[in-house]
Structure formats: structure tokens, C-alpha cells
Design a protein around this motif. Structure first.
Motif, mmCIF file in Angstrom:
data_model
loop_
_atom_site.group_PDB
_atom_site.id
_atom_site.type_symbol
_atom_site.label_atom_id
_atom_site.label_comp_id
_atom_site.label_asym_id
_atom_site.label_seq_id
_atom_site.Cartn_x
_atom_site.Cartn_y
_atom_site.Cartn_z
ATOM 1 N N ILE A 108 -42.502 2.447 98.397
ATOM 2 C CA ILE A 108 -41.919 1.085 98.031
ATOM 3 C C ILE A 108 -41.912 1.087 96.485
ATOM 4 O O ILE A 108 -42.611 1.831 95.989
ATOM 5 C CB ILE A 108 -42.555 0.067 98.656
ATOM 6 C CG1 ILE A 108 -44.265 0.376 98.538
ATOM 7 C CG2 ILE A 108 -42.174 0.146 100.204
ATOM 8 C CD1 ILE A 108 -45.023 -0.965 98.952
ATOM 9 N N SER A 109 -41.312 -0.037 95.996
ATOM 10 C CA SER A 109 -41.358 0.042 94.704
ATOM 11 C C SER A 109 -42.042 -1.486 94.417
ATOM 12 O O SER A 109 -41.391 -2.483 94.909
ATOM 13 C CB SER A 109 -40.009 -0.259 93.995
ATOM 14 O OG SER A 109 -39.933 -0.654 92.764
ATOM 15 N N VAL A 110 -43.379 -1.599 93.491
ATOM 16 C CA VAL A 110 -43.502 -2.883 93.098
ATOM 17 C C VAL A 110 -43.973 -2.942 91.545
ATOM 18 O O VAL A 110 -44.024 -1.780 91.009
ATOM 19 C CB VAL A 110 -45.168 -3.326 93.978
ATOM 20 C CG1 VAL A 110 -44.560 -3.474 95.510
ATOM 21 C CG2 VAL A 110 -45.979 -2.020 93.893
ATOM 22 N N SER A 111 -44.291 -4.232 91.148
ATOM 23 C CA SER A 111 -44.586 -4.155 89.594
ATOM 24 C C SER A 111 -45.851 -3.506 89.419
ATOM 25 O O SER A 111 -46.842 -3.678 89.961
ATOM 26 C CB SER A 111 -44.467 -5.650 89.169
ATOM 27 O OG SER A 111 -45.259 -5.639 87.895
ATOM 28 N N PRO A 112 -45.997 -2.845 88.290
ATOM 29 C CA PRO A 112 -47.514 -2.155 88.019
ATOM 30 C C PRO A 112 -48.387 -3.506 87.742
ATOM 31 O O PRO A 112 -49.601 -3.064 87.770
ATOM 32 C CB PRO A 112 -47.198 -1.340 86.687
ATOM 33 C CG PRO A 112 -45.883 -1.694 86.193
ATOM 34 C CD PRO A 112 -45.091 -2.365 87.364
ATOM 35 N N ALA A 113 -48.043 -4.449 87.375
ATOM 36 C CA ALA A 113 -48.907 -5.955 87.214
ATOM 37 C C ALA A 113 -49.170 -6.482 88.534
ATOM 38 O O ALA A 113 -49.826 -7.625 88.583
ATOM 39 C CB ALA A 113 -48.057 -6.660 86.325
ATOM 40 N N SER A 114 -48.705 -5.926 89.698
ATOM 41 C CA SER A 114 -48.993 -6.301 91.007
ATOM 42 C C SER A 114 -50.413 -6.765 91.123
ATOM 43 O O SER A 114 -51.312 -5.781 90.837
ATOM 44 C CB SER A 114 -48.546 -5.419 92.285
ATOM 45 O OG SER A 114 -47.196 -5.344 92.261
ATOM 46 N N ARG A 115 -50.888 -7.882 91.764
ATOM 47 C CA ARG A 115 -52.411 -8.065 91.712
ATOM 48 C C ARG A 115 -53.180 -7.371 92.360
ATOM 49 O O ARG A 115 -54.342 -7.143 92.300
ATOM 50 C CB ARG A 115 -52.483 -9.631 91.746
ATOM 51 C CG ARG A 115 -51.830 -10.473 90.688
ATOM 52 C CD ARG A 115 -52.205 -11.979 90.756
ATOM 53 N NE ARG A 115 -51.330 -12.720 90.024
ATOM 54 C CZ ARG A 115 -51.231 -13.976 89.711
ATOM 55 N NH1 ARG A 115 -52.104 -14.463 90.481
ATOM 56 N NH2 ARG A 115 -50.271 -14.597 89.085
ATOM 57 N N VAL A 116 -52.706 -6.693 93.374
ATOM 58 C CA VAL A 116 -53.376 -5.912 94.332
ATOM 59 C C VAL A 116 -54.013 -4.833 93.502
ATOM 60 O O VAL A 116 -55.238 -4.318 93.639
ATOM 61 C CB VAL A 116 -52.667 -5.359 95.473
ATOM 62 C CG1 VAL A 116 -51.673 -4.293 94.974
ATOM 63 C CG2 VAL A 116 -53.402 -4.303 96.420
ATOM 64 N N PHE A 117 -53.419 -4.382 92.531
ATOM 65 C CA PHE A 117 -53.983 -3.166 91.703
ATOM 66 C C PHE A 117 -54.917 -3.477 90.698
ATOM 67 O O PHE A 117 -55.738 -2.560 90.301
ATOM 68 C CB PHE A 117 -52.632 -2.574 90.821
ATOM 69 C CG PHE A 117 -51.620 -2.102 91.617
ATOM 70 C CD1 PHE A 117 -51.876 -1.239 92.481
ATOM 71 C CD2 PHE A 117 -50.295 -2.192 90.997
ATOM 72 C CE1 PHE A 117 -50.909 -0.626 93.267
ATOM 73 C CE2 PHE A 117 -49.362 -1.928 91.873
ATOM 74 C CZ PHE A 117 -49.525 -0.908 93.094
ATOM 75 N N HIS A 118 -54.977 -4.999 90.286
ATOM 76 C CA HIS A 118 -55.890 -5.374 89.524
ATOM 77 C C HIS A 118 -57.161 -6.234 89.839
ATOM 78 O O HIS A 118 -58.263 -5.907 89.435
ATOM 79 C CB HIS A 118 -55.290 -6.005 88.175
ATOM 80 C CG HIS A 118 -53.744 -5.485 87.764
ATOM 81 N ND1 HIS A 118 -54.274 -4.711 86.712
ATOM 82 C CD2 HIS A 118 -52.775 -5.517 88.133
ATOM 83 C CE1 HIS A 118 -53.167 -4.068 86.455
ATOM 84 N NE2 HIS A 118 -52.058 -4.496 87.525
ATOM 85 N N TYR A 119 -56.866 -6.744 91.195
ATOM 86 C CA TYR A 119 -57.915 -7.683 91.559
ATOM 87 C C TYR A 119 -58.247 -7.477 93.133
ATOM 88 O O TYR A 119 -59.021 -8.040 93.678
ATOM 89 C CB TYR A 119 -57.647 -9.164 91.233
ATOM 90 C CG TYR A 119 -57.187 -9.554 89.910
ATOM 91 C CD1 TYR A 119 -58.119 -9.203 89.034
ATOM 92 C CD2 TYR A 119 -55.870 -9.753 89.528
ATOM 93 C CE1 TYR A 119 -58.007 -9.327 87.743
ATOM 94 C CE2 TYR A 119 -55.656 -10.237 88.384
ATOM 95 C CZ TYR A 119 -56.477 -9.806 87.538
ATOM 96 O OH TYR A 119 -56.009 -9.902 86.091
ATOM 97 N N GLY A 120 -57.508 -6.361 93.548
ATOM 98 C CA GLY A 120 -57.840 -5.962 94.856
ATOM 99 C C GLY A 120 -57.477 -6.961 95.968
ATOM 100 O O GLY A 120 -58.265 -6.927 97.150
ATOM 101 N N GLN A 121 -56.737 -7.677 95.725
ATOM 102 C CA GLN A 121 -56.325 -8.801 96.814
ATOM 103 C C GLN A 121 -55.519 -7.960 97.791
ATOM 104 O O GLN A 121 -54.143 -7.883 97.836
ATOM 105 C CB GLN A 121 -55.527 -9.927 96.220
ATOM 106 C CG GLN A 121 -55.735 -11.262 96.845
ATOM 107 C CD GLN A 121 -54.631 -12.199 96.512
ATOM 108 O OE1 GLN A 121 -54.143 -12.254 95.559
ATOM 109 N NE2 GLN A 121 -54.753 -13.377 96.969
ATOM 110 N N ALA A 122 -56.152 -7.548 98.837
ATOM 111 C CA ALA A 122 -55.583 -6.731 99.869
ATOM 112 C C ALA A 122 -56.244 -6.663 101.192
ATOM 113 O O ALA A 122 -57.754 -6.477 100.971
ATOM 114 C CB ALA A 122 -55.114 -5.244 99.510
#
Ligand SMILES: Cc1ncc(COP(=O)(O)O)c(C=O)c1O
Length: 347
Positions: free
Chosen positions: A50-64
Motif C-alpha cells: 500500500i502507499s501512504v505518506s512518510p508523515a503518516s502518524r503511525v510511523f511517528h507516534y505509533g497510533q495503531a
């Protein structure tokens, strides 16, 4: 719901006799987006990146957060889910704790059922074979503002699984690191809970243990759970398990085993259990069995444990409760016996 089927199945490339857990996925996946306060674009499409923004908050704040459940095929090729309503309720509980929107129940089950029907050939009959189902939600909004996101993706992917055999399992009772704290997110299936376990688990592996038994984060005095399993202790002729709390995941297998044990006439105590009590029981030979419970392993007997600098071994009993529980649960899950609890749901 939009359904786009694959052109050619990958199923013939898969060696079902030699499956690594969670490494091979079925032909399709379910996906749905949360945009402008609404869940939109539910679709089943071929399994793909899938394609998502590198700024997706999951990558930074672990919202998952995620779930883990299984589908089983019986001897008549009917497909069964085991207490799927419990997994749905738990992903909602996890989502709320992580400030994520609730995924609608009708879409969850419509997506899941359509996906399982489409990929039904990937579920092999036979005891031990199953399809591991992984629903998950993560923040996709492409902005690294440290607040909850406004955009999310919900997905379901599925991995064929075969009988879990891990060899003999010994666990380390952890005294320094903690998995979850009071008031934290331990009761949620939050992605970050698992990342936090990897380092201490690697250290434990280097000491010859396969997993960790987590203890309370305040004093490391009470037993909580293992990495992806709840824990049961057979001391004397009683079965003891810790009560769920804000730092323990409320396992579906755990609650099923408590019910089965009671119905087998076993005395079950759901109460806090001290490490000290376990050590005493091991020393005076009243500790008969320890086992873990979870969707992936069903019931996993534990052969021994380490605490501080001592190691304790359990003597294998002939009439193992762990084996008995595993058989009863399997018989229900694979529709080999009448399900007295109405836990199984046909797809
Ligand atoms: C931390 C944790 N505890 C316990 C369990 C067992 O829960 P269940 O029986 O619902 O699979 C899991 C696995 O889901 C887990 O990740």
C-alpha cells in the motif's frame, strides 16, 4: 463493497506443509479508509503493498492497534470462526484507548466474511491447520503534529497457519523491564506494546529462555502475562490465573479456558498471584503445570522458568490439564464436537 479479484492465485506456490507463521498471505485483503469523520471505500482487492505518506502518524507516534483471530475448516469443508464478536469488541476497546475511531461492526463482519469466502481454498482442513486473521487500524494522516490523526486505514490480511510446535518452552520471570504500567495501554492490542517487548525478550533468549513472564510494573511482585499469551498455573488441584486489568490483555482463549475448566469440575481461582507463591509451590512440589493461552498457540505447556539466578523445572504429568484443554478447544474450533457454548460461527 467493491471486490476486485486476483487474476491468478498464488496458492500453488505455497508449501502448506512447511509454513512459517505469519510470513505468507492469501490472495486478497480488505481495506477501508477513515476520512472526514467517516469510514469510506470498503474494498477487497488483491494482496499488495500500500502507499501512504512518510508523515503518516503511525510511523511517528505509533497510533495503531490490531487483532488476532483464526478461521478453521471442518471435515465437511465448512469454515468456522471462534468467538469473533470478542475480537471485534476488543479492537474497539483498543481503538478507543488510542484515540482512534470505532470501525463499524457491520463492515468488520461483511469485509471478513467476503474475504474468507474469496480465499477459502487457503484454509486447509485438518487439526492444526487454520487461517490466522489479522485485522488492524493505523493512522495515515500525513502530518506529524503530535495529536491524534484525522485519517486512518482499517485492513484485514490473512496468513495460512499450521500446527504450532515450538519445542520445549522455558520462560523468564522478568524483574527489571515492564510490558505495561497501571493506567497505560497494556489491556489494548496496541502495536507499541509488542515493540517494547522485543529487546527484553532478546535478552531473555540469550539466557536460554523462549519468552518472558511479565510482572507488575510497580514492584515486579505479581505475575501478569506472557508476550502474546495469558498464563495459567496448576497448583495442587487448583487452576489459578491472574485477573485481567489495565495492564493485562483480556484473552479470548483465557476466558474460554476458565469456562471449560469450571465445566470440567476444576476449581478455578481468578486472583492475583505472587511470584513468591509460584516459587514456593515449585520448591514444595505443588506446582504441577504452567501453560499459556492464546489464539496462535491455543494452549502452550511451559516446561520450566527462571527467576533471579535460579531455574525451576516442571515434571511432566501424565494427565496434563494443558493437553486436555487444548483438545477440548480444538474439538470445538474444528467442529468435531457439538459446541455447547455457541462460540463458533459459520462463515
Ligand atoms: C499480550 C497478549 N496477551 C494475551 C494474548 C492472548 O489473547 P487471545 O487468547 O485473545 O489470543 C495475546 C494474543 O492475542 C496477547 O497479545
Amino acid at each position: 463493497m467493491k471486490i476486485k479479484e486476483i487474476e491468478t492465485s498464488r496458492i500453488n506456490e505455497v508449501d502448506f506443509t512447511n509454513l512459517e507463521f505469519g510470513a505468507v498471505f492469501t490472495d486478497h485483503m480488505f481495506s477501508c479508509d477513515y476520512i472526514n469523520g467517516e469510514w469510506v471505500n470498503p474494498e477487497i482487492i488483491p494482496y499488495q503493498p500500500i502507499s501512504v505518506s512518510p508523515a503518516s502518524r503511525v510511523f511517528h507516534y505509533g497510533q495503531a492497534c490490531f487483532e488476532g483471530m483464526k478461521a478453521y475448516k471442518d471435515i465437511n469443508n465448512k469454515i468456522w470462526l471462534f468467538r469473533p464478536d470478542e475480537n471485534y469488541k476488543r479492537i474497539i476497546k483498543s481503538s478507543l484507548r488510542l484515540a482512534m475511531p470505532e470501525f463499524p461492526e457491520n463492515l468488520f463482519f461483511e469485509g471478513l466474511n467476503n474475504l474468507l469466502k474469496l480465499d477459502s481454498d487457503w484454509i486447509k482442513p485438518g487439526l492444526g491447520n487454520s487461517l490466522y486473521i489479522r485485522p488492524f487500524i493505523f493512522a495515515t494522516e500525513g502530518s506529524i503534529n503530535a495529536t491524534e490523526a484525522n485519517q486512518y486505514k482499517f485492513m484485514i490480511i490473512c496468513a495460512p497457519a499450521s500446527s504450532y510446535y515450538s519445542g520445549e518452552v522455558r520462560v523468564k520471570i522478568e524483574k527489571s523491564f515492564s510490558r505495561a504500567a497501571k493506567g497505560g495501554v497494556g489491556y489494548a492490542k496496541a502495536a507499541g506494546n509488542y515493540a517494547a517487548q522485543f529487546y527484553p525478550t532478546t535478552l531473555a533468549k540469550n539466557e536460554g529462555f523462549q519468552q518472558i513472564i511479565w510482572t507488575d510494573s510497580s514492584n515486579h511482585e505479581y505475575i501478569e502475562e506472557a508476550g502474546t499469551m495469558n498464563l495459567f498455573f496448576r497448583i495442587g488441584n487448583k487452576l489459578i490465573t491472574a485477573p485481567t486489568s489495565d495492564s493485562i490483555l483480556d484473552g479470548v482463549t483465557r476466558k474460554s479456558l476458565i469456562q471449560i475448566a469450571k465445566d470440567q469440575g476444576i476449581e478455578v481461582e481468578v486472583r492475583p498471584i505472587k511470584v513468591e507463591e509460584l516459587i514456593d509451590a515449585a520448591k514444595n512440589n505443588t506446582l504441577v503445570e504452567i501453560f499459556g493461552s492464546g489464539t496462535a498457540v491455543v494452549v502452550l505447556p511451559i516446561k520450566g522458568f527462571g527467576y533471579e539466578n535460579s531455574k525451576y523445572e516442571l515434571i511432566q504429568k501424565e494427565n496434563s490439564w494443558a493437553i486436555m484443554f487444548k483438545n477440548i478447544l480444538n474439538n470445538i474450533q474444528y467442529n468435531l464436537i457439538e459446541d455447547p457454548y455457541n462460540w463458533t460461527v459459520e462463515v
